[in-house]
Design an enzyme around this catalytic site. Structure first.
Site, PDB file in Angstrom:
ATOM      1  N   ASP A  69       0.822  -1.212   0.000  1.00  0.00           N
ATOM      2  CA  ASP A  69       0.000   0.000   0.000  1.00  0.00           C
ATOM      3  C   ASP A  69       0.854   1.259   0.000  1.00  0.00           C
ATOM      4  O   ASP A  69       2.052   1.211   0.245  1.00  0.00           O
ATOM      5  CB  ASP A  69      -0.967  -0.017   1.201  1.00  0.00           C
ATOM      6  CG  ASP A  69      -0.282  -0.429   2.496  1.00  0.00           C
ATOM      7  OD1 ASP A  69       0.955  -0.451   2.547  1.00  0.00           O
ATOM      8  OD2 ASP A  69      -0.991  -0.723   3.473  1.00  0.00           O
TER       9      ASP A  69
ATOM     10  N   ASN B  98      -7.320  -2.564  14.513  1.00  0.00           N
ATOM     11  CA  ASN B  98      -8.737  -2.878  14.211  1.00  0.00           C
ATOM     12  C   ASN B  98      -8.858  -4.086  13.278  1.00  0.00           C
ATOM     13  O   ASN B  98      -9.926  -4.342  12.731  1.00  0.00           O
ATOM     14  CB  ASN B  98      -9.447  -1.663  13.608  1.00  0.00           C
ATOM     15  CG  ASN B  98      -8.856  -1.247  12.260  1.00  0.00           C
ATOM     16  OD1 ASN B  98      -7.890  -1.835  11.786  1.00  0.00           O
ATOM     17  ND2 ASN B  98      -9.437  -0.231  11.645  1.00  0.00           N
TER      18      ASN B  98
ATOM     19  N   GLU C 239      -9.528  -1.686   5.415  1.00  0.00           N
ATOM     20  CA  GLU C 239     -10.190  -1.357   6.673  1.00  0.00           C
ATOM     21  C   GLU C 239     -11.455  -2.212   6.840  1.00  0.00           C
ATOM     22  O   GLU C 239     -11.927  -2.822   5.882  1.00  0.00           O
ATOM     23  CB  GLU C 239     -10.569   0.132   6.680  1.00  0.00           C
ATOM     24  CG  GLU C 239      -9.372   1.078   6.617  1.00  0.00           C
ATOM     25  CD  GLU C 239      -8.620   1.206   7.945  1.00  0.00           C
ATOM     26  OE1 GLU C 239      -8.787   0.340   8.827  1.00  0.00           O
ATOM     27  OE2 GLU C 239      -7.871   2.184   8.083  1.00  0.00           O
TER      28      GLU C 239
HETATM   29  C1  GLP Z   1      -0.499   0.382   8.491  1.00  0.00           C
HETATM   30  C2  GLP Z   1      -0.130  -0.432   7.262  1.00  0.00           C
HETATM   31  C3  GLP Z   1      -0.290  -1.913   7.500  1.00  0.00           C
HETATM   32  C4  GLP Z   1       0.340  -2.277   8.821  1.00  0.00           C
HETATM   33  C5  GLP Z   1      -0.392  -1.610   9.949  1.00  0.00           C
HETATM   34  C6  GLP Z   1       0.205  -1.897  11.313  1.00  0.00           C
HETATM   35  O1  GLP Z   1      -1.775   0.877   8.467  1.00  0.00           O
HETATM   36  N1  GLP Z   1      -0.849  -0.059   6.096  1.00  0.00           N
HETATM   37  O2  GLP Z   1       0.284  -2.634   6.426  1.00  0.00           O
HETATM   38  O3  GLP Z   1       0.284  -3.678   9.005  1.00  0.00           O
HETATM   39  O4  GLP Z   1      -0.361  -0.211   9.745  1.00  0.00           O
HETATM   40  O5  GLP Z   1       1.277  -1.040  11.564  1.00  0.00           O
HETATM   41  P1  GLP Z   1       2.337  -1.261  12.695  1.00  0.00           P
HETATM   42  O6  GLP Z   1       3.181  -2.411  12.234  1.00  0.00           O
HETATM   43  O7  GLP Z   1       3.129   0.014  12.728  1.00  0.00           O
HETATM   44  O8  GLP Z   1       1.613  -1.548  13.947  1.00  0.00           O
END
Ligand code: GLP
Length: 242
Positions: free
Chosen positions: A67, A135, A142
């Protein structure tokens, strides 16, 4: 789903790195699906170390990212393109032309989604690395994203904007929209490695492993995938005994 519960973040990253290195050693021209966020940072550090120690080469590996924020150019320090270069790609021997991510500055968003879907179809992922949002989101899918979704644009959930704001100077600086691979694209990977650490992921991990398969918790779709390994620390796994 194979579940590996480890003591802490370092152990999670060690196990994750062995899964990735094993994949690359078995197939030196494999396609890796890669993720951003804090979760895979330890994995990327270890991949860099393994490369520097001469254990693994990424010269023929292709990488496809999940993404990207809409509105941030690849040169922006908070863009996911920048993140990947900074933490991994500039430190291993992967060829820049073999790394792929959505273009956050694309003016024609539909065309960009179509381009990325075609790319994904031409490059099936041998291993998809994933983190998980608090979430239950995966990539930027989402809650309530259809399971059949392919690359699309999304409005980020307020909780995601808040979670991710720690990496920005001010919450107002967090982009509100993003391009993301869809859930169907993620499910197309041959194998999925999902990582989770910390107590703030415990509910999401519970939903991923034991919850109902529902779009309300996007990661729950992974229960339907035949080859998933979840590596998580004790804090993230704390509800799995329920
Ligand atoms: C973001 C990314 C995800 C990731 C998530 C968790 O929103 N788009 O790919 O898995 O956050 O992030 P973190 O690893 O910083 O907790």
């Amino acid at each position: 789903m194979e579940i590996v519960v480890v003591e802490n973040y370092d152990e999670m990253s060690d196990v994750a790195c062995s899964v990735v290195e094993e994949t690359v050693k078995t197939n030196p021209s494999c396609v890796l699906g890669l993720a951003t966020g804090s979760t895979p940072l330890g994995l990327y550090e270890r991949m860099v170390r393994g490369y520097r120690e001469g254990k693994v080469s990424y010269q023929n590996v292709k990488a496809v990212n999940l993404d990207e924020y809409i509105g941030l150019p690849a040169s922006h320090p908070q863009s996911y393109a920048f993140f990947m270069r900074e933490h991994l790609f500039s430190k291993i021997d992967i060829l820049p032309g073999n790394t792929h991510i959505e273009n956050g500055m694309a003016t024609d968003e539909n065309a960009e989604c179509a381009r990325y879907n075609a790319l994904l179809d031409s490059m099936p992922r041998d291993l998809q690395v994933l983190g998980i949002g608090s979430n239950g989101h995966i990539a930027f899918n989402e809650p309530l994203t259809p399971f059949e979704s392919e690359t699309h644009t999304v409005a980020l959930a307020e909780s995601t904007v808040k979670d991710n704001s720690r990496l920005f100077e001010r919450i107002e600086d967090v982009p509100r929209r993003a391009f993301t691979m869809g859930l169907k694209n993620i499910m197309d990977a041959r194998r999925i490695l999902i990582l989770a650490n910390g107590a703030n992921k415990a509910n999401a991990v519970y939903g991923l492993v034991k919850g109902e398969v529902t779009t309300a918790l996007p990661a729950s779709i992974l229960q339907k995938h035949p080859n998933v390994v979840l590596v998580c620390d004790r804090a993230a796994a704390q509800r799995l005994g329920e």
